[in-house]
Design an enzyme around this catalytic site. Structure first.
Site, PDB file in Angstrom:
ATOM      1  CB  ALA A   1      -0.911   0.018   1.232  1.00  0.00           C
ATOM      2  CB  CYS A   2       0.551   4.414  -1.896  1.00  0.00           C
ATOM      3  SG  CYS A   2       1.384   6.001  -1.974  1.00  0.00           S
ATOM      4  CG  PHE A   3      -1.159   7.022   1.877  1.00  0.00           C
ATOM      5  CD1 PHE A   3      -1.218   8.353   2.243  1.00  0.00           C
ATOM      6  CD2 PHE A   3      -1.732   6.654   0.691  1.00  0.00           C
ATOM      7  CE1 PHE A   3      -1.852   9.282   1.439  1.00  0.00           C
ATOM      8  CE2 PHE A   3      -2.363   7.566  -0.124  1.00  0.00           C
ATOM      9  CZ  PHE A   3      -2.421   8.881   0.258  1.00  0.00           C
TER      10      PHE A   3
END
Length: 276
Positions: free
Chosen positions: A147-149
């Site tokens: 996941a990004c973030f």
């Protein structure tokens, strides 16, 4: 003051959203359109993955389909982003522009100043943190889900010590394209249901870590922020951060025609989206 073009497009399919960004990049490289700041949303809600991600290994494509979500591979790097309760921005400008440093990280910092001012316009105590030190990297990254973030950039925008925006950049044909996700709200459980993990225990650990290091606008705002309010705040933010006047405009017929072609031949194809 220099004028840049400012466009808010209606909600588009995942393939068209990525194709429009590339079409603007291509036509800007040919001198046919000016530097552009664009805001957009997605229909349907979409999981996008970074250019280098391995789709079948990292993403639960069956779950994406079951949930009725879109799926697309970006031309930029980074990790998976769920484009749902959020605003996406893109900035397209020549590498030769006098405001753009030649270094990727410094150009990233300049463009991200627009985000910083946008969050501040919403009354949030946002700050830009340099991740030059190992201590800062440790603080804002986590064990490494898809996941990004969850992955740090060189300059991270944080509110109350948590990451509030995820951006990625590519350079093609002498043009910088930086785009990213500004989260208003987020269904963390939905995002993590779309990713592959070795076990439920690992998935839960990653989710807990994610929640500790990422936050949405409406989790930290004293009052609810609407999509329209966010668009206004960030358009003013980019004008301030880039030191330009943003002139409302629309895509040209040539951009739309090129975007439709790119969507059909690239971004809507398994050959592109499942290439890794």
């Amino acid at each position: 003051m220099e004028q840049w073009r400012y466009i808010v497009t209606e909600a588009m399919s995942p393939a068209m959203n990525m194709a429009v960004d590339e079409a603007i990049l291509q036509l800007h490289s040919e001198g046919k359109v000016p530097p552009t700041v664009r805001f957009y949303t997605w229909d349907p809600a979409t999981l996008s993955i970074g250019y280098f991600q391995k789709a079948i290994r990292e993403i639960n494509l069956e779950e994406v389909q079951k949930r009725g979500l879109g799926f697309v591979r970006r031309a930029t790097g980074g990790r998976a982003v769920l484009h749902d309760q959020e605003l996406t921005y893109s900035v397209i400008v020549s590498e030769e522009h006098p405001r753009m440093p030649s270094g990727v990280t410094e150009a990233y910092k300049i463009i991200s100043l627009g985000l910083l001012h946008g969050f501040q316009n919403l009354g949030l105590a946002a700050e830009m943190v340099s991740l030059a030190s190992e201590e800062e990297k440790e603080k804002y990254t986590s064990p490494g889900s898809s996941a990004c973030f969850d992955s740090p950039s060189w300059y991270e925008l944080v509110v109350e010590g948590k990451k509030v925006a995820g951006s990625a950049q590519t350079r093609q044909k002498g043009v910088i394209l930086q785009h990213g996700s500004i989260l208003l709200d987020m269904d963390v459980e939905l995002l993590f249901s779309l990713l592959h993990f070795p076990s439920d225990r690992v998935k839960q650990r990653m989710m807990d870590s994610f929640r500790q290091k990422a936050v949405t606008i409406n989790e930290v705002s004293p009052r609810p922020v609407s999509l329209q309010e966010a668009i206004e705040a960030f358009s003013k933010g980019f004008a301030t951060g880039l030191e330009v006047e943003l002139v409302p405009s629309a895509l040209t017929d040539e951009e739309l025609a090129l975007a439709e072609e790119l969507a059909r031949t690239r971004y809507a194809t398994d050959e592109w989206n499942l290439r890794r």
